[in-house]
Enzyme design. Structure first.
Site, PDB file in Angstrom:
ATOM      1  N   ASP A 104      -4.385   0.142  -2.430  1.00 38.37           N
ATOM      2  CA  ASP A 104      -3.016   1.238  -2.822  1.00 38.37           C
ATOM      3  C   ASP A 104      -3.844   2.335  -1.757  1.00 38.37           C
ATOM      4  O   ASP A 104      -4.793   1.591  -1.581  1.00 38.37           O
ATOM      5  CB  ASP A 104      -3.572   1.975  -4.144  1.00 38.37           C
ATOM      6  CG  ASP A 104      -2.877   0.736  -4.893  1.00 38.37           C
ATOM      7  OD1 ASP A 104      -2.171   0.299  -4.467  1.00 38.37           O
ATOM      8  OD2 ASP A 104      -3.496   0.710  -6.204  1.00 38.37           O
ATOM      9  N   ASP A 145       5.053  -0.500  -5.117  1.00 41.01           N
ATOM     10  CA  ASP A 145       4.942   0.217  -6.143  1.00 41.01           C
ATOM     11  C   ASP A 145       5.987   1.444  -6.309  1.00 41.01           C
ATOM     12  O   ASP A 145       6.491   1.293  -6.707  1.00 41.01           O
ATOM     13  CB  ASP A 145       3.391   0.660  -6.314  1.00 41.01           C
ATOM     14  CG  ASP A 145       2.068   0.320  -6.790  1.00 41.01           C
ATOM     15  OD1 ASP A 145       2.626  -1.179  -7.185  1.00 41.01           O
ATOM     16  OD2 ASP A 145       1.148   0.716  -6.785  1.00 41.01           O
TER      17      ASP A 145
END
Length: 201
Positions: A132, A166
């Site tokens: 991420d 995401d």
């Protein structure tokens, strides 16, 4: 492959490639938890890895991680099957493209979970960590003392650190929720047609 399948699956492939390119760049050029700011303190790249779901949520332990990865694989197979069904049944193009976004996001994170541990030499197959990097702490403050559970505690909006995959999943889900009336009109018309025929008779 028929023309109807080309655009959604090409879109999904393009999103997966972008997601993986960003993740590879981040791994090769950034140090964990060291931010690269592009909106001051309110928007930055910050390299983190997690064992779990979207936006850093996790299932505990190795078995939790394995179960989550296997669930993701099954879910991707189901989403892919659903996408093919929607195309065959000629559902709304917007719905088809949003499901393609969700499929792409799921595939992007599965690649991390399945292969990154082996590729980068830190874990066996299916035990990789998801990369991420996008962090947007737009504003912060404290919950009022009377607020249930979190009274007096600090809050940050938006706290989760996420990746391109995401974001694709989130956009797809949100757009489907906001456009249900248009996206599922095909199904609603089919369900209402027998009643309309009975009225006419």
């Amino acid at each position: 492959m028929k023309a109807a399948y080309t655009k959604p699956f090409l879109t999904a492939t393009f999103i997966v490639l972008i997601d993986q390119a960003i993740k590879v760049w981040v791994r090769q050029n950034m140090t964990k938890h060291e931010p690269i700011k592009f909106m001051g303190n309110h928007g930055m790249l910050q390299y983190v890895e997690n064992n779990g779901m979207a936006f850093g949520m996790e299932l505990g332990g190795e078995w939790g991680k394995l179960a989550l990865t296997l669930f993701r694989i099954v879910a991707v197979a189901g989403i892919g099957y659903g996408l093919v069904h929607l195309i065959k049944q000629k559902y709304h193009r917007g719905l088809i493209m949003m499901v393609a976004l969700i499929l792409a996001g799921a595939v992007g994170n599965i690649i991390d979970s399945v292969f990154y541990g082996v590729i980068y030499g830190y874990a066996p197959l299916l035990q990789g960590q998801v990369v991420d990097m996008f962090y947007f702490p737009l504003f912060s403050g404290h919950f009022p003392a009377w607020f249930p559970v979190w009274g007096g505690e600090e809050f940050i909006f938006f706290r989760p650190i996420f990746n391109f995959a995401d974001a694709a999943i989130s956009v797809g889900v949100i757009m489907i929720l906001f456009n249900q009336g248009r996206y599922f009109k095909h199904e609603q018309e089919e369900e209402s047609s027998p009643n309309s025929e009975m009225v006419e008779d």
